[in-house]
Design a protein around this motif. Sequence first.
Motif, PDB file in Angstrom:
ATOM      1  N   VAL A 163       0.877  -1.168   0.000  1.00 51.52           N
ATOM      2  CA  VAL A 163       0.000   0.000   0.000  1.00 51.52           C
ATOM      3  C   VAL A 163       0.916   1.220   0.000  1.00 51.52           C
ATOM      4  N   ASN A 164       0.660   2.136  -0.904  1.00 56.88           N
ATOM      5  CA  ASN A 164       1.505   3.325  -1.023  1.00 56.88           C
ATOM      6  C   ASN A 164       1.030   4.399  -0.056  1.00 56.88           C
ATOM      7  N   ILE A 165       1.966   4.975   0.703  1.00 55.65           N
ATOM      8  CA  ILE A 165       1.625   6.043   1.636  1.00 55.65           C
ATOM      9  C   ILE A 165       2.388   7.312   1.266  1.00 55.65           C
ATOM     10  N   GLN A 166       1.911   8.442   1.760  1.00 53.84           N
ATOM     11  CA  GLN A 166       2.464   9.732   1.349  1.00 53.84           C
ATOM     12  C   GLN A 166       3.561  10.239   2.281  1.00 53.84           C
ATOM     13  N   PHE A 167       3.840   9.479   3.354  1.00 53.17           N
ATOM     14  CA  PHE A 167       4.865   9.916   4.300  1.00 53.17           C
ATOM     15  C   PHE A 167       5.929   8.823   4.358  1.00 53.17           C
ATOM     16  N   PRO A 168       6.981   8.939   3.544  1.00 53.90           N
ATOM     17  CA  PRO A 168       7.963   7.850   3.449  1.00 53.90           C
ATOM     18  C   PRO A 168       8.638   7.549   4.791  1.00 53.90           C
ATOM     19  N   ALA A 186      -4.264   3.846  14.912  1.00 53.69           N
ATOM     20  CA  ALA A 186      -3.793   2.955  13.847  1.00 53.69           C
ATOM     21  C   ALA A 186      -4.936   2.514  12.942  1.00 53.69           C
ATOM     22  N   HIS A 187      -6.094   2.214  13.539  1.00 53.57           N
ATOM     23  CA  HIS A 187      -7.254   1.837  12.725  1.00 53.57           C
ATOM     24  C   HIS A 187      -7.567   2.923  11.690  1.00 53.57           C
ATOM     25  N   ILE A 188      -7.651   4.160  12.143  1.00 55.78           N
ATOM     26  CA  ILE A 188      -8.032   5.243  11.240  1.00 55.78           C
ATOM     27  C   ILE A 188      -6.949   5.495  10.196  1.00 55.78           C
ATOM     28  N   LEU A 189      -5.682   5.461  10.621  1.00 54.39           N
ATOM     29  CA  LEU A 189      -4.596   5.664   9.657  1.00 54.39           C
ATOM     30  C   LEU A 189      -4.576   4.552   8.608  1.00 54.39           C
ATOM     31  N   SER A 190      -4.930   3.353   9.015  1.00 56.83           N
ATOM     32  CA  SER A 190      -5.017   2.238   8.068  1.00 56.83           C
ATOM     33  C   SER A 190      -6.017   2.537   6.962  1.00 56.83           C
ATOM     34  N   CYS A 191      -7.190   3.022   7.359  1.00 54.13           N
ATOM     35  CA  CYS A 191      -8.224   3.346   6.368  1.00 54.13           C
ATOM     36  C   CYS A 191      -7.813   4.552   5.527  1.00 54.13           C
ATOM     37  N   MET A 192      -7.134   5.508   6.135  1.00 50.70           N
ATOM     38  CA  MET A 192      -6.660   6.661   5.376  1.00 50.70           C
ATOM     39  C   MET A 192      -5.633   6.234   4.340  1.00 50.70           C
ATOM     40  N   ALA A 193      -4.718   5.334   4.715  1.00 54.57           N
ATOM     41  CA  ALA A 193      -3.742   4.811   3.757  1.00 54.57           C
ATOM     42  C   ALA A 193      -4.434   4.052   2.634  1.00 54.57           C
ATOM     43  N   ASP A 194      -5.453   3.283   2.995  1.00 56.78           N
ATOM     44  CA  ASP A 194      -6.216   2.511   2.009  1.00 56.78           C
ATOM     45  C   ASP A 194      -6.884   3.419   0.987  1.00 56.78           C
ATOM     46  N   ASN A 195      -7.218   4.639   1.406  1.00 57.93           N
ATOM     47  CA  ASN A 195      -7.908   5.588   0.529  1.00 57.93           C
ATOM     48  C   ASN A 195      -7.018   6.753   0.084  1.00 57.93           C
ATOM     49  N   HIS A 196      -5.693   6.629   0.340  1.00 58.79           N
ATOM     50  CA  HIS A 196      -4.715   7.655  -0.055  1.00 58.79           C
ATOM     51  C   HIS A 196      -5.101   9.033   0.485  1.00 58.79           C
ATOM     52  N   LEU A 197      -5.508   9.081   1.747  1.00 59.26           N
ATOM     53  CA  LEU A 197      -5.871  10.332   2.404  1.00 59.26           C
ATOM     54  C   LEU A 197      -4.734  10.811   3.289  1.00 59.26           C
ATOM     55  N   HIS A 198      -4.666  12.100   3.485  1.00 59.81           N
ATOM     56  CA  HIS A 198      -3.750  12.670   4.457  1.00 59.81           C
ATOM     57  C   HIS A 198      -4.564  13.536   5.419  1.00 59.81           C
ATOM     58  N   GLY A 245      -6.734  -6.828  11.359  1.00 57.96           N
ATOM     59  CA  GLY A 245      -5.829  -7.198  10.272  1.00 57.96           C
ATOM     60  C   GLY A 245      -5.227  -5.990   9.568  1.00 57.96           C
ATOM     61  N   GLY A 246      -5.823  -4.811   9.771  1.00 61.14           N
ATOM     62  CA  GLY A 246      -5.290  -3.592   9.164  1.00 61.14           C
ATOM     63  C   GLY A 246      -4.420  -2.776  10.098  1.00 61.14           C
ATOM     64  N   ILE A 247      -4.291  -3.198  11.355  1.00 63.01           N
ATOM     65  CA  ILE A 247      -3.570  -2.399  12.352  1.00 63.01           C
ATOM     66  C   ILE A 247      -2.105  -2.191  11.968  1.00 63.01           C
ATOM     67  N   SER A 248      -1.441  -3.210  11.431  1.00 59.41           N
ATOM     68  CA  SER A 248      -0.012  -3.071  11.105  1.00 59.41           C
ATOM     69  C   SER A 248       0.206  -1.974  10.066  1.00 59.41           C
ATOM     70  N   LEU A 249      -0.680  -1.872   9.087  1.00 59.91           N
ATOM     71  CA  LEU A 249      -0.575  -0.792   8.103  1.00 59.91           C
ATOM     72  C   LEU A 249      -0.720   0.560   8.794  1.00 59.91           C
ATOM     73  N   GLY A 250      -1.704   0.681   9.697  1.00 55.46           N
ATOM     74  CA  GLY A 250      -1.907   1.930  10.420  1.00 55.46           C
ATOM     75  C   GLY A 250      -0.710   2.279  11.295  1.00 55.46           C
ATOM     76  N   GLN A 251      -0.098   1.266  11.913  1.00 59.51           N
ATOM     77  CA  GLN A 251       1.089   1.517  12.730  1.00 59.51           C
ATOM     78  C   GLN A 251       2.239   2.040  11.874  1.00 59.51           C
ATOM     79  N   ALA A 252       2.403   1.442  10.693  1.00 53.47           N
ATOM     80  CA  ALA A 252       3.473   1.892   9.795  1.00 53.47           C
ATOM     81  C   ALA A 252       3.232   3.321   9.335  1.00 53.47           C
ATOM     82  N   MET A 253       1.974   3.633   8.995  1.00 59.61           N
ATOM     83  CA  MET A 253       1.669   4.997   8.583  1.00 59.61           C
ATOM     84  C   MET A 253       1.833   5.955   9.752  1.00 59.61           C
ATOM     85  N   GLY A 254       1.475   5.507  10.956  1.00 57.24           N
ATOM     86  CA  GLY A 254       1.647   6.347  12.136  1.00 57.24           C
ATOM     87  C   GLY A 254       3.112   6.678  12.370  1.00 57.24           C
TER      88      GLY A 254
END
Length: 788
Positions: A411-416, A504-516, A773-782
């Motif tokens: 999943v591509n995120i906007q904050f490397p 993390a939950h919310i950041l996961s969904c934001m990453a899923d939808n390419h939101l900042h 199952g989406g928490i790890s993505l949210g943690q990474a984006m966090g």
Amino acid sequence: MIDNEIKNMNRRMNIIIQGAVQGVGFRPFVFRLAESMGLKGWVINSAQGVVIDIEGNADLLNTFLLCLEKEKPALSFIQSLESAFLDPKGFTSFEVRTSDAKGSKTALILPDIRTCPDCLAEIFDPQNRRYLYPFTNCTNCGPRFSIITGLPYDRPHTTMADFVMCDHCRAEYTDPRNRRFHAQPNACPDCGPQVRFWDSNGTHLTSMHQAITDAAEAIHDGRIVAVKGIGGFHLMADAGNEDAVRRLRRKKQREHKPLAMMFPSLEAIETRCHANALEKRLLTSPEAPIVLLRARKDGRNGAQTTTVSIAASVAPQNPYFGIMLPYTPLHHILMAKLNFPVIATSGNISEEPICIDENEAVDRLGRTGMCDFFLVHNRPIARHVDDSIVCVRMGRQQVMRRARGFAPLPVNIQFPVNNCIAVGAHLKNTVALARSSNVFVSQHIGDLESPKAFDAFKKVIADFQTLYDAPAKTIAADLHPGYLSSQFAKSTDLPVINIQHHFAHILSCMADNHLHPPALGVAWDGTGYGPDGTIWGGEFLKINAHGFDRAAHWRTFSLPGGEKAIREPRRCAVGLLYEIFGNDLFSNPSLTAVRSFSDPERGMLKAMIKKRLNSPVTSSLGRIFDAVAAILDVARYSQFEGQAAMALEFLAETVKTGKTYPLKFSAAPVDFSAAPASDHNTSPQPIIVDWDPMIRGILDDISRQMPVAIISAIFHNTLSEAAVQIARKTGEKRVVLSGGCFQNRYLTEKTVARLTDAGFAVYWHQRVPPNDGGISLGQAMGAALLNS
């Protein structure tokens, strides 16, 4: 004149392509495209992706570049394409060169892909040399993630390394015009893997096609067969045989949770389920997930004259079936012989990882009596990969379990962020590796409730770092000190970044939808550790560039018995009702949830709540669902996570009403003793969404003998209305929905509709699960957001 001369000059272009471009037939596509245009040069797989060095006139090279994007193989996708003009070298032909393993490993690893139509036709063609061969594949299909051991994706870096290709297969493999050109798992009956039929002790009985025939006969006779697939074992049994299904449930220790099924054809599915165009597309897609479909009440489809038999115990008290189609040649051949649906559940005891090795399977599945026979093969599985689970919500897919067909695509995120491992939650665990702007989310690991599950978790963490040659520099984990994943993070020598669960939950969904940021996050689930030391789960978080503010939450109540209350919704009801009635609750015989306890038990519960003994305080909406289910006498106990809430959801779906119960909104008292970290902010006075008027309304409707289904629908509607009211009070126009409660179809669709009607832009999950199952993505984006 000068421009024309430049255009006609021979030029050389170097092209570097990153993305999903290995294992999808990209090099043969490039070869054919270059040859058709008369261009010279070479193409190569590298650890970064695909590199092309090509010569021709400038116009042709630019056309070639455009065609790469427009005509690329269907299974590929391009993340980046860099090109530069260089001095020509005088190439005389176009060739596919040997792969280069040097450099940073950034090439994307493809998921396992269902059997393509061309291979399927060959499997059932008696004149084809791969007739009924259960390991047929090409560059358009077959195993990828489950067999790869390193990058670049070449045969020596797969579990097929020990299978030496015969002359016929080698000729296909080296011919750029053949669809098996550099198909790494390429094989045939003469040189490839073979199947065997074993008894429950691992004794060899038969081989090759006879083994599949014997397995089919055993299933037909009511036996349970453990079948080694692409990413692990399935336990298979006749889905229409009640005795076989019940026996499988007992042995697997899964008494009530629905079991997945594999059907022989789409036509057979339509006799038992409703399936719209998008659901049919998902069933037949390259990902081939389990799709949640609404069962037909009469088991028929219009003019259909035959009914496929399904045992009642497959999905008890559930209007949906989890169904998939065959996705490997072995499945296709087996299902063609059976021609009826089978249970196809993961080969494990509940909450343990799926078996991937046949010898381990004999110990865990055979000698324990969980299966009667094995259908095994000798192609090693590099890592476990469960079946993905997907449903359709509001005209688009929503992944509920992300594994085969989806993992490990990023999943591509906007904050490397570079080389951060996110270790996920305790339940429905996944891990993630954040590398630059890509977050590689692992396959579903499961609940970290057993040593085997924890071992699998640690193996996946090591596996990801090795595959991508990306040793972790930081580690992101949940705040909960009791989570095994969090304890693992602290046991390393790496800097730990703690990310609050619902953030993390919310950041996961934001990453899923390419939101900042900014956005309002509605995070509703069962359990999440709050920075104030209480259990959160009914949260409204204002997301900003530096973290979050807790804008609002549901009113808190006690959970007498702690973890026991999660398994007994009636305890949740007692804790919630005590907030309304106090000590008088325990002498009220009209309340079913209270009446279900004996007098001594009531006394004990009263003392626990009053003295705060093993009675943690929670704002969890998941526990409010449990409480309401018990108050309505829909569920006093839960055999699996979410069972009580699902019962309410299924009731609500049977009626139509726009009514809501009243709610009260008030400011919380300020707790100056709390001192949260900067990324775990708590507003001075978060709004309290008080359920008191709603619960009183429910009790009034019960006394008036209103049908439970209508009460459930009104309850759901009220929750959706709460989201609208808080969104209005916070002033945020973008609302993000995440957490396990949004697995609930009725709640999700009603909340999205109400928020949309009220003028808000609403976002919910698509490629990543709304559950843990989406928490790890949210943690990474966090981690990326907090370090940006």
